[in-house]
Design a protein around this motif. Sequence first.
Motif, PDB file in Angstrom:
ATOM      1  N   GLU A   1     -16.665  44.406  20.282  1.00 46.98           N
ATOM      2  CA  GLU A   1     -17.281  44.131  18.990  1.00 46.98           C
ATOM      3  C   GLU A   1     -17.860  42.720  18.955  1.00 46.98           C
ATOM      4  O   GLU A   1     -18.900  42.476  18.327  1.00 46.98           O
ATOM      5  CB  GLU A   1     -16.254  44.313  17.868  1.00 46.98           C
ATOM      6  N   ALA A   2     -17.198  41.775  19.636  1.00 43.75           N
ATOM      7  CA  ALA A   2     -17.719  40.405  19.689  1.00 43.75           C
ATOM      8  C   ALA A   2     -19.075  40.380  20.379  1.00 43.75           C
ATOM      9  O   ALA A   2     -19.990  39.662  19.963  1.00 43.75           O
ATOM     10  CB  ALA A   2     -16.733  39.499  20.425  1.00 43.75           C
ATOM     11  N   THR A   3     -19.217  41.184  21.424  1.00 46.87           N
ATOM     12  CA  THR A   3     -20.499  41.263  22.121  1.00 46.87           C
ATOM     13  C   THR A   3     -21.572  41.829  21.200  1.00 46.87           C
ATOM     14  O   THR A   3     -22.721  41.369  21.200  1.00 46.87           O
ATOM     15  CB  THR A   3     -20.365  42.148  23.379  1.00 46.87           C
ATOM     16  N   THR A   4     -21.219  42.817  20.381  1.00 46.11           N
ATOM     17  CA  THR A   4     -22.168  43.394  19.424  1.00 46.11           C
ATOM     18  C   THR A   4     -22.628  42.352  18.415  1.00 46.11           C
ATOM     19  O   THR A   4     -23.820  42.228  18.111  1.00 46.11           O
ATOM     20  CB  THR A   4     -21.520  44.582  18.681  1.00 46.11           C
ATOM     21  N   PHE A   5     -21.684  41.578  17.890  1.00 45.01           N
ATOM     22  CA  PHE A   5     -22.035  40.549  16.909  1.00 45.01           C
ATOM     23  C   PHE A   5     -22.951  39.486  17.506  1.00 45.01           C
ATOM     24  O   PHE A   5     -23.771  38.902  16.798  1.00 45.01           O
ATOM     25  CB  PHE A   5     -20.772  39.893  16.356  1.00 45.01           C
ATOM     26  N   ASP A   6     -22.803  39.227  18.794  1.00 42.86           N
ATOM     27  CA  ASP A   6     -23.656  38.218  19.433  1.00 42.86           C
ATOM     28  C   ASP A   6     -25.128  38.589  19.356  1.00 42.86           C
ATOM     29  O   ASP A   6     -26.001  37.727  19.500  1.00 42.86           O
ATOM     30  CB  ASP A   6     -23.263  38.038  20.902  1.00 42.86           C
ATOM     31  N   GLN A   7     -25.433  39.858  19.110  1.00 41.38           N
ATOM     32  CA  GLN A   7     -26.819  40.317  19.064  1.00 41.38           C
ATOM     33  C   GLN A   7     -27.413  40.264  17.652  1.00 41.38           C
ATOM     34  O   GLN A   7     -28.595  40.530  17.467  1.00 41.38           O
ATOM     35  CB  GLN A   7     -26.897  41.764  19.575  1.00 41.38           C
ATOM     36  N   LEU A   8     -26.589  39.928  16.656  1.00 38.11           N
ATOM     37  CA  LEU A   8     -27.042  39.997  15.272  1.00 38.11           C
ATOM     38  C   LEU A   8     -27.658  38.683  14.804  1.00 38.11           C
ATOM     39  O   LEU A   8     -27.411  37.618  15.370  1.00 38.11           O
ATOM     40  CB  LEU A   8     -25.861  40.351  14.363  1.00 38.11           C
ATOM     41  N   THR A   9     -28.428  38.773  13.747  1.00 42.51           N
ATOM     42  CA  THR A   9     -28.922  37.566  13.086  1.00 42.51           C
ATOM     43  C   THR A   9     -27.779  36.959  12.277  1.00 42.51           C
ATOM     44  O   THR A   9     -26.789  37.647  11.977  1.00 42.51           O
ATOM     45  CB  THR A   9     -30.084  37.902  12.138  1.00 42.51           C
ATOM     46  N   PRO A  10     -27.872  35.693  11.885  1.00 42.89           N
ATOM     47  CA  PRO A  10     -26.825  35.101  11.052  1.00 42.89           C
ATOM     48  C   PRO A  10     -26.584  35.876   9.761  1.00 42.89           C
ATOM     49  O   PRO A  10     -25.431  36.040   9.344  1.00 42.89           O
ATOM     50  CB  PRO A  10     -27.371  33.696  10.765  1.00 42.89           C
ATOM     51  N   GLU A  11     -27.636  36.367   9.143  1.00 47.08           N
ATOM     52  CA  GLU A  11     -27.483  37.104   7.895  1.00 47.08           C
ATOM     53  C   GLU A  11     -26.694  38.394   8.115  1.00 47.08           C
ATOM     54  O   GLU A  11     -25.814  38.762   7.321  1.00 47.08           O
ATOM     55  CB  GLU A  11     -28.855  37.425   7.291  1.00 47.08           C
ATOM     56  N   GLU A  12     -27.011  39.109   9.211  1.00 48.37           N
ATOM     57  CA  GLU A  12     -26.302  40.347   9.509  1.00 48.37           C
ATOM     58  C   GLU A  12     -24.833  40.069   9.851  1.00 48.37           C
ATOM     59  O   GLU A  12     -23.939  40.809   9.440  1.00 48.37           O
ATOM     60  CB  GLU A  12     -26.987  41.067  10.673  1.00 48.37           C
ATOM     61  N   SER A  13     -24.593  39.000  10.605  1.00 50.42           N
ATOM     62  CA  SER A  13     -23.224  38.643  10.963  1.00 50.42           C
ATOM     63  C   SER A  13     -22.394  38.333   9.736  1.00 50.42           C
ATOM     64  O   SER A  13     -21.253  38.786   9.592  1.00 50.42           O
ATOM     65  CB  SER A  13     -23.213  37.435  11.912  1.00 50.42           C
ATOM     66  N   LYS A  14     -22.960  37.550   8.808  1.00 52.24           N
ATOM     67  CA  LYS A  14     -22.240  37.193   7.598  1.00 52.24           C
ATOM     68  C   LYS A  14     -21.954  38.422   6.739  1.00 52.24           C
ATOM     69  O   LYS A  14     -20.875  38.552   6.157  1.00 52.24           O
ATOM     70  CB  LYS A  14     -23.034  36.172   6.795  1.00 52.24           C
ATOM     71  N   ALA A  15     -22.911  39.329   6.661  1.00 49.32           N
ATOM     72  CA  ALA A  15     -22.721  40.533   5.846  1.00 49.32           C
ATOM     73  C   ALA A  15     -21.584  41.389   6.407  1.00 49.32           C
ATOM     74  O   ALA A  15     -20.726  41.878   5.656  1.00 49.32           O
ATOM     75  CB  ALA A  15     -24.023  41.335   5.800  1.00 49.32           C
ATOM     76  N   ARG A  16     -21.574  41.557   7.723  1.00 52.66           N
ATOM     77  CA  ARG A  16     -20.502  42.353   8.329  1.00 52.66           C
ATOM     78  C   ARG A  16     -19.159  41.641   8.217  1.00 52.66           C
ATOM     79  O   ARG A  16     -18.123  42.274   7.990  1.00 52.66           O
ATOM     80  CB  ARG A  16     -20.824  42.631   9.801  1.00 52.66           C
ATOM     81  N   LEU A  17     -19.173  40.318   8.383  1.00 52.95           N
ATOM     82  CA  LEU A  17     -17.935  39.557   8.275  1.00 52.95           C
ATOM     83  C   LEU A  17     -17.341  39.690   6.880  1.00 52.95           C
ATOM     84  O   LEU A  17     -16.121  39.822   6.721  1.00 52.95           O
ATOM     85  CB  LEU A  17     -18.197  38.082   8.603  1.00 52.95           C
ATOM     86  N   GLY A  18     -18.190  39.674   5.850  1.00 50.67           N
ATOM     87  CA  GLY A  18     -17.701  39.831   4.484  1.00 50.67           C
ATOM     88  C   GLY A  18     -16.962  41.142   4.297  1.00 50.67           C
ATOM     89  O   GLY A  18     -15.922  41.199   3.617  1.00 50.67           O
ATOM     90  N   LYS A  19     -17.460  42.217   4.898  1.00 49.74           N
ATOM     91  CA  LYS A  19     -16.797  43.522   4.802  1.00 49.74           C
ATOM     92  C   LYS A  19     -15.471  43.519   5.554  1.00 49.74           C
ATOM     93  O   LYS A  19     -14.485  44.137   5.116  1.00 49.74           O
ATOM     94  CB  LYS A  19     -17.718  44.613   5.342  1.00 49.74           C
ATOM     95  N   ILE A  20     -15.428  42.814   6.684  1.00 47.78           N
ATOM     96  CA  ILE A  20     -14.181  42.711   7.445  1.00 47.78           C
ATOM     97  C   ILE A  20     -13.125  41.962   6.641  1.00 47.78           C
ATOM     98  O   ILE A  20     -11.955  42.345   6.613  1.00 47.78           O
ATOM     99  CB  ILE A  20     -14.438  42.011   8.796  1.00 47.78           C
ATOM    100  N   VAL A  21     -13.546  40.886   5.968  1.00 48.67           N
ATOM    101  CA  VAL A  21     -12.606  40.101   5.161  1.00 48.67           C
ATOM    102  C   VAL A  21     -11.951  40.987   4.097  1.00 48.67           C
ATOM    103  O   VAL A  21     -10.747  40.889   3.841  1.00 48.67           O
ATOM    104  CB  VAL A  21     -13.322  38.897   4.512  1.00 48.67           C
ATOM    105  N   ASP A  22     -12.726  41.864   3.482  1.00 47.20           N
ATOM    106  CA  ASP A  22     -12.171  42.767   2.466  1.00 47.20           C
ATOM    107  C   ASP A  22     -11.087  43.665   3.069  1.00 47.20           C
ATOM    108  O   ASP A  22     -10.094  43.981   2.405  1.00 47.20           O
ATOM    109  CB  ASP A  22     -13.276  43.622   1.858  1.00 47.20           C
ATOM    110  N   ARG A  23     -11.274  44.067   4.307  1.00 42.04           N
ATOM    111  CA  ARG A  23     -10.287  44.920   4.974  1.00 42.04           C
ATOM    112  C   ARG A  23      -9.032  44.130   5.340  1.00 42.04           C
ATOM    113  O   ARG A  23      -7.917  44.661   5.310  1.00 42.04           O
ATOM    114  CB  ARG A  23     -10.891  45.557   6.224  1.00 42.04           C
TER     115      ARG A  23
END
Length: 320
Positions: free
Chosen positions: A57-79
């Motif tokens: 999953e870390a490798t997948t995130f390395d391919q994202l833009t900062p905006e996409e990374s932050k959006a996904r991180l926000g959902k992870i924080v909720d979990r």
Amino acid sequence: MDVSTYLWFLSVCSCLVHGKPTLRKERVHHEPELSRQPHEDNQSYQYDHEAFLGKEEATTFDQLTPEESKARLGKIVDRIDSDVDGYISTDELKAWIKRVQKRYVYENVAKVWTDYDLNKDNKISWDEYKQATYGYYLANPEEFEDATDQFSFKKMLPRDERRFKSADLNGDLAAEREEFTAFLHPEEFDHMQEIVVLETLEDIDKNGDGHVDEDEYIADMFAHEDGGPEPDWVRTERDQFSDFRDLNKDGKMDLEEIRHWILPQDYDHAQAEARHLVYESDTDKDQMLTKEEILENWNMFVGSQATNYGEDLTRNHDEL
């Protein structure tokens, strides 16, 4: 026993071995490394990324833009916020990291879930598991009279029932995903340690005296069939038994000594990483993290193709 029955028997035995980790010759359970990357703060944070997300999953995130990374991180924080109080504690972060690192265990359970959830209620009752695993044996016990002790259904059935009840925390004899995962992989769960130690004793204690002596300890890992001299590694294991396994020097291991052997108290990498992430991101120093604090320091938790700390995070992905 006809061919079809024999093939079914072999497949069930294979399933049971897969679900019985203490049948392995390698009995000592160590916590896995969170990452093979060096822990270098203020550089790539690759260690933190892999600990927090898992390597793939870390490798997948390395391919994202900062905006996409932050959006996904926000959902992870909720979990991660298991008590939904708006704060991430060190314990919640530790639990998340441990779950991420055991992702392969949950994936394994997902693959076999439908084989046991016969009524499709998203729970697996003891009766469902017993029917799926032992149904043919219970209906046709005469066909299994020649089964070897290792795969003796008569011994495995009560052992499985005892383990199932240990994993069934609410005592309703119906396992939800987490409970069934603990049943199939007890070595991965703290509350299942007693059953792992007990099953290990029962596997190795051939004379049934409730202890493991040196010969039983060696026999579990080495079959002396040719009558020749023991290999050097076996002699080393005998020394290990007397020097480090038999702690009270009475010539045998009891349950507590077996626990010390197979469940060593390793350094808690997940706890250390959780504390590290909290320390680095806790701007108001209340020893808790809000979603805002995590997102403010998002590049420590996840990666992005646009993040640059002197090196390109997207390079050498095949090596990760």
